[in-house]
Design a protein around this motif. Structure first.
Motif, PDB file in Angstrom:
ATOM      1  N   UNK A   1       0.928  -1.144  -0.019  1.00 18.92           N
ATOM      2  CA  UNK A   1      -0.060  -0.075  -0.037  1.00 18.92           C
ATOM      3  C   UNK A   1       0.848   1.320  -0.042  1.00 18.92           C
ATOM      4  N   UNK A   2       0.721   2.067  -0.935  1.00 14.43           N
ATOM      5  CA  UNK A   2       1.438   3.289  -1.318  1.00 14.43           C
ATOM      6  C   UNK A   2       0.865   4.706  -1.122  1.00 14.43           C
ATOM      7  N   UNK A   3       0.996   5.362  -0.291  1.00 15.01           N
ATOM      8  CA  UNK A   3       0.331   6.620   0.192  1.00 15.01           C
ATOM      9  C   UNK A   3      -0.966   6.721   0.468  1.00 15.01           C
ATOM     10  N   UNK A   4      -1.902   5.660  -0.160  1.00 16.29           N
ATOM     11  CA  UNK A   4      -3.213   5.564   0.557  1.00 16.29           C
ATOM     12  C   UNK A   4      -3.247   4.020   0.966  1.00 16.29           C
ATOM     13  N   UNK A   5      -4.517   3.789   1.325  1.00 19.68           N
ATOM     14  CA  UNK A   5      -4.643   2.094   1.940  1.00 19.68           C
ATOM     15  C   UNK A   5      -5.654   1.636   1.122  1.00 19.68           C
ATOM     16  N   UNK A   6      -5.811   0.279   1.289  1.00 17.57           N
ATOM     17  CA  UNK A   6      -6.619  -0.425   0.617  1.00 17.57           C
ATOM     18  C   UNK A   6      -6.340  -0.881  -0.962  1.00 17.57           C
ATOM     19  N   UNK A   7      -7.263  -0.957  -1.822  1.00 14.72           N
ATOM     20  CA  UNK A   7      -7.082  -1.308  -3.119  1.00 14.72           C
ATOM     21  C   UNK A   7      -6.527  -0.032  -3.881  1.00 14.72           C
ATOM     22  N   UNK A   8      -6.845   1.117  -3.486  1.00 16.37           N
ATOM     23  CA  UNK A   8      -6.265   2.284  -4.083  1.00 16.37           C
ATOM     24  C   UNK A   8      -4.810   2.455  -3.816  1.00 16.37           C
ATOM     25  N   UNK A   9      -4.598   2.150  -2.483  1.00 18.57           N
ATOM     26  CA  UNK A   9      -3.164   2.258  -2.230  1.00 18.57           C
ATOM     27  C   UNK A   9      -2.125   1.131  -2.881  1.00 18.57           C
ATOM     28  N   UNK A  10      -2.692  -0.065  -3.115  1.00 18.25           N
ATOM     29  CA  UNK A  10      -2.143  -1.055  -3.857  1.00 18.25           C
ATOM     30  C   UNK A  10      -1.918  -0.532  -5.322  1.00 18.25           C
ATOM     31  N   UNK A  11      -2.922  -0.165  -5.917  1.00 15.79           N
ATOM     32  CA  UNK A  11      -2.879   0.325  -7.226  1.00 15.79           C
ATOM     33  C   UNK A  11      -1.791   1.530  -7.258  1.00 15.79           C
ATOM     34  N   UNK A  12      -1.745   2.503  -6.389  1.00 19.48           N
ATOM     35  CA  UNK A  12      -0.881   3.534  -6.538  1.00 19.48           C
ATOM     36  C   UNK A  12       0.688   3.044  -6.307  1.00 19.48           C
ATOM     37  N   UNK A  13       0.690   1.971  -5.533  1.00 18.47           N
ATOM     38  CA  UNK A  13       1.979   1.283  -5.368  1.00 18.47           C
ATOM     39  C   UNK A  13       2.490   0.623  -6.954  1.00 18.47           C
ATOM     40  N   UNK A  14       1.527  -0.014  -7.438  1.00 20.57           N
ATOM     41  CA  UNK A  14       1.881  -0.379  -8.739  1.00 20.57           C
ATOM     42  C   UNK A  14       2.223   0.768  -9.841  1.00 20.57           C
ATOM     43  N   UNK A  15       1.287   1.575  -9.855  1.00 22.42           N
ATOM     44  CA  UNK A  15       1.710   2.807 -10.768  1.00 22.42           C
ATOM     45  C   UNK A  15       3.062   3.671 -10.473  1.00 22.42           C
ATOM     46  N   UNK A  16       3.301   3.729  -9.267  1.00 20.80           N
ATOM     47  CA  UNK A  16       4.528   4.100  -9.189  1.00 20.80           C
ATOM     48  C   UNK A  16       5.982   3.392  -9.505  1.00 20.80           C
ATOM     49  N   UNK A  17       5.671   2.013  -9.535  1.00 19.07           N
ATOM     50  CA  UNK A  17       6.624   1.140 -10.203  1.00 19.07           C
ATOM     51  C   UNK A  17       7.104   1.391 -11.547  1.00 19.07           C
ATOM     52  N   UNK A  18       5.993   2.045 -12.390  1.00 18.97           N
ATOM     53  CA  UNK A  18       5.875   2.320 -13.720  1.00 18.97           C
ATOM     54  C   UNK A  18       7.039   3.282 -14.115  1.00 18.97           C
ATOM     55  N   UNK A  19       7.152   4.190 -13.086  1.00 15.04           N
ATOM     56  CA  UNK A  19       8.409   5.232 -13.611  1.00 15.04           C
ATOM     57  C   UNK A  19       9.576   4.649 -13.371  1.00 15.04           C
ATOM     58  N   UNK A  20       9.795   3.875 -12.529  1.00 10.12           N
ATOM     59  CA  UNK A  20      11.050   3.269 -12.339  1.00 10.12           C
ATOM     60  C   UNK A  20      11.285   2.268 -13.471  1.00 10.12           C
ATOM     61  N   UNK A  21      10.544   1.317 -13.859  1.00  8.15           N
ATOM     62  CA  UNK A  21      10.731   0.513 -14.901  1.00  8.15           C
ATOM     63  C   UNK A  21      10.814   1.289 -16.359  1.00  8.15           C
ATOM     64  N   UNK A  22      10.203   2.350 -16.478  1.00  7.60           N
ATOM     65  CA  UNK A  22      10.632   3.317 -17.696  1.00  7.60           C
ATOM     66  C   UNK A  22      12.103   3.475 -17.686  1.00  7.60           C
ATOM     67  N   UNK A  23      12.831   4.011 -16.733  1.00  9.92           N
ATOM     68  CA  UNK A  23      14.076   4.326 -16.700  1.00  9.92           C
ATOM     69  C   UNK A  23      14.868   3.303 -16.654  1.00  9.92           C
ATOM     70  N   UNK A  24      14.597   2.304 -16.225  1.00 10.88           N
ATOM     71  CA  UNK A  24      15.245   0.971 -16.399  1.00 10.88           C
ATOM     72  C   UNK A  24      15.496   0.351 -17.705  1.00 10.88           C
ATOM     73  N   UNK A  25      14.406   0.647 -18.250  1.00 10.84           N
ATOM     74  CA  UNK A  25      14.421   0.140 -19.580  1.00 10.84           C
ATOM     75  C   UNK A  25      14.820   1.321 -20.747  1.00 10.84           C
ATOM     76  N   UNK A  26      15.164   2.417 -20.340  1.00 15.16           N
ATOM     77  CA  UNK A  26      15.687   3.389 -21.148  1.00 15.16           C
ATOM     78  C   UNK A  26      17.244   3.165 -21.824  1.00 15.16           C
ATOM     79  N   UNK A  27      17.089   3.419 -23.006  1.00 14.37           N
ATOM     80  CA  UNK A  27      18.502   2.982 -23.567  1.00 14.37           C
ATOM     81  C   UNK A  27      18.135   2.167 -24.788  1.00 14.37           C
ATOM     82  N   UNK A  28      16.963   1.474 -24.925  1.00 21.42           N
ATOM     83  CA  UNK A  28      16.732   0.639 -25.856  1.00 21.42           C
ATOM     84  C   UNK A  28      16.540   1.419 -27.326  1.00 21.42           C
ATOM     85  N   UNK A  29      16.232   2.615 -27.298  1.00 18.83           N
ATOM     86  CA  UNK A  29      16.083   3.611 -28.399  1.00 18.83           C
ATOM     87  C   UNK A  29      17.013   3.825 -29.085  1.00 18.83           C
TER      88      UNK A  29
END
Length: 542
Positions: free
Chosen positions: A225-253
């Protein structure tokens, strides 16, 4: 390179204004300037491994821990799957357009042909600035990694790394290719090694260690649970991971940036795009899965911000299992990753600047090349800019330096969105002009849909990348700048150039498809390399 007809491209007569060269080359897609003055020194194995080397770095070895802590094991895995799908779409879009227009500067030059010269100018300088700032950033990161072993003054290591980077950049492009090839092999071996090590630890193969299995998926659970609680907090945790993932994959272009210096680019670039995404995605997904099984999302060591191997979840797992050599091995390979990323930024920055100069968007002094085909004025400027790394010796200067770096934090998504939009415009032009897209050197029927999905996803991620600063108690000016300032910078550059030069949005009817097809048919470099038994057995680049 000694042809008297092209002496002017090595420096003579380069002072007549930016726009003259752009007009001279406006009737060509792959210009004589780049075709004659650049050397095709990069083979298929180089560009495939260059893309792998660019995408496998600190994001994989050090950054996975923060993703697990933010989203949990399943949230992280889903986040990397989502971004991996975007990377797949971007790679196929880049491959189709680059095989048709194999020009120096890749998607930056494509944007000028397919969208608007002003947009090509804005994106090009955004890429150049990002690449120029990234080099001192990577050198600084490398120094931090070196200081894991020694207390020697940082300025000494900065000087050594700058000299080595300059030597690699000024030599034949094939030397750069071989260096990146070797570093990529090293990183691939480490990835395979830590994944196997993780499996052995997880399955109880280390003496005295219990079998973990999916224990941490059950306790503390698959999501955080990230920032919020319950299902919304779990979704925000998943969404926050996307930014890390983008910069992890950067360079393939970046694999198509030096298309004019690649052997058989209309054949090799698509093949590299297709295979690289599969291998990188596989590495990342396996690594995320293994890390989620080895380390608890509540482990406080995942929040270590030392910048060294101490924050790696693989090191944490190895330390818990009593394996003492792993931290030094990972620190050494991450050091090579930082050096590799710096080299790749030099290639991207110099070739984009050279491409801008070809089209009249940068001073023509940057068209000067050595007799062995290296744009030495572009390299000289970038190496000089890289001396900003010395700012990190002072804490006050370091603050200024990080602000400079923050300005391009969103540049990856801007570049990916541009690649997708270029591809959409290309296929729309084929439809408008009544030409079948099957005439492209490389085409897949479904990519029009995947490019639209990638473009929409990139826009959404770009607009929501800094969502945490808008939540209660989380406002941070530095994070806001990192997430959003790149957007108005690109818009201002686009509008400013458009008003000054009065450029027009390229209509679908004006996109030079038939000229491109004619150049592809007459391209002497457009032929597949001879096959061999080794190339068929080779799973890395064959």
């Amino acid at each position: 390179m000694s042809d008297p007809e092209i002496v002017s491209s090595h420096g003579e007569g380069l002072g007549h204004g930016w726009e003259e060269k752009g007009r001279a080359n406006s009737t060509q897609i792959v210009t004589d300037e780049e075709d004659r003055n650049l050397t095709r020194g990069l083979a298929q194995r180089h560009i495939q491994l260059i893309a792998i080397a660019g995408a496998i770095g600190t994001g994989l070895f050090l950054g996975l821990g923060s993703s697990i802590a933010t989203g949990g094991p399943l949230g992280s895995l889903l986040g990397y799957v989502f971004v991996g799908a975007i990377v797949c779409a971007i790679q196929f879009a880049l491959g189709e357009v680059s095989a048709f227009f194999p020009v120096t500067g890749s998607f930056v030059r494509h944007a000028e042909i397919l969208i608007d010269p002003a947009y090509g100018f804005a994106i090009g300088w955004n890429v150049v600035y990002g690449a120029f700032v990234s080099v001192p950033s990577e050198i600084s990161a490398a120094v931090v990694l070196i200081q894991y072993w020694t207390d020697l003054n940082a300025a000494i290591w900065i000087s050594i790394l700058l000299v080595i980077s300059a030597v690699v950049a000024f030599l034949f492009v094939r030397v750069y290719g071989e260096v990146e090839f070797a570093l990529a092999i090293l990183k691939i071996l480490l990835v395979v090694g830590v994944i196997l090590m993780g499996l052995v630890i997880d399955l109880g193969g280390v003496s005295g260690q219990p079998r973990l299995g999916f224990h941490y998926w059950k306790d503390p659970g698959p999501f955080v649970e990230y920032i919020a609680t319950g299902s919304w907090g779990r979704f925000l945790g998943f969404w926050a991971v996307l930014t890390n993932a983008v910069y992890s994959f950067s360079g393939v272009e970046s694999l198509a940036m030096a298309a004019a210096e690649t052997q058989n680019p209309r054949y090799n670039i698509p093949k590299a795009c297709k295979k690289v995404f599969i291998r990188i995605t596989l590495f990342y997904l396996l690594a995320v899965l293994i890390v989620g099984m080895l380390v608890s999302s509540q482990d406080q060591r995942l929040n270590d911000e030392s910048g060294t191997a101490a924050q790696s979840p693989f090191v944490i797992a190895a330390s818990d299992a009593g394996i003492k050599a792993v931290p030094h091995i990972i620190n050494a390979v991450v050091l090579s990753s930082a050096f590799s990323a710096g080299n790749q930024s030099i290639l991207a920055g110099t070739r984009t600047l050279y491409g801008l100069a070809i089209k009249g968007h940068a001073p023509k002094i940057f068209l000067r090349t050595t007799s062995w085909g290296v744009p030495y004025m572009c390299v000289a400027l970038q190496i000089a800019f890289s001396c900003l790394a010395y700012l990190t010796v002072s804490n006050t200067a370091l603050t200024v330096f990080y602000w400079l770096l923050d300005l391009t934090a969103a540049g990856v998504l801007v570049s990916w969105g541009t690649i997708a939009f270029n591809h959409i415009r290309l296929l729309q032009a084929f439809k408008k002009q009544g030409i079948s897209p099957t005439e492209l050197p490389w085409h897949n029927w479904w990519t029009i849909y995947s490019s639209w999905a990638a473009l929409v996803s990139c826009i959404i991620l770009l607009l929501t990348g800094g969502f945490t600063v808008f939540t209660r108690g989380k406002w941070d000016p530095a994070n806001f700048v990192a997430s959003y300032l790149d957007i108005p910078l690109v818009i201002l550059a686009y509008l400013g150039y458009k008003m000054i030069r009065r450029t027009k949005f390229v209509s679908l009817e004006e996109i030079p498809l038939r000229q491109g097809l004619e150049e592809a048919r007459n391209d002497p470099h457009n032929c597949p390399p001879p096959s061999s038994k080794w190339s068929r057995l080779n799973i890395l680049w064959g």
